[in-house]
Design a protein around this motif. Structure first.
Motif: not given
Length: 114
Positions: A9-13, A83-91, A106-114
């Protein structure tokens, strides 16, 4: 006892891509249908994609055409290419057996910024 460890996981636009991995230990792996789940803040955990022991796959409508689930039974690992990640995929994303689920990792955090 089965242990599940998610990573990737991670932070992606928005529009970007990530590849998640989940490795299982302590149990046989190949016969089980494996799934990727996600849980956003304040929402219930939902099954996003699943893959059977013979590699049949299933996706929720909102990720079809963007996410791909695969597995490597020799490595006891299941992947989720997003692919083609959207902000609503943040979880927080988790994997588990779809039937006979075991303890959650423990899961892995995915954060999609707009």
């Amino acid at each position: 006892q089965v242990q599940l460890v998610e990573s990737g996981g991670g932070l992606v636009q928005a529009g970007g891509s990530l590849r998640l991995s989940c490795t299982a230990s302590g149990s046989i792996f190949s016969p089980y249908v494996m799934g990727w789940y996600r849980q956003a803040p304040g929402k219930q955990r939902e099954l996003v994609a699943s893959i059977g022991g013979r590699f049949s796959t299933s996706y929720i409508d909102s990720v079809k055409g963007r996410f791909t689930i695969t597995r490597d039974n020799a490595k006891k690992t299941v992947y989720l290419q997003m692919n083609s990640l959207k902000p609503e995929d943040t979880a927080t994303y988790y994997c588990n057996r779809v039937t006979s689920p075991t303890d959650w990792g423990q899961g892995t955090q995915v954060t999609v910024s707009s």
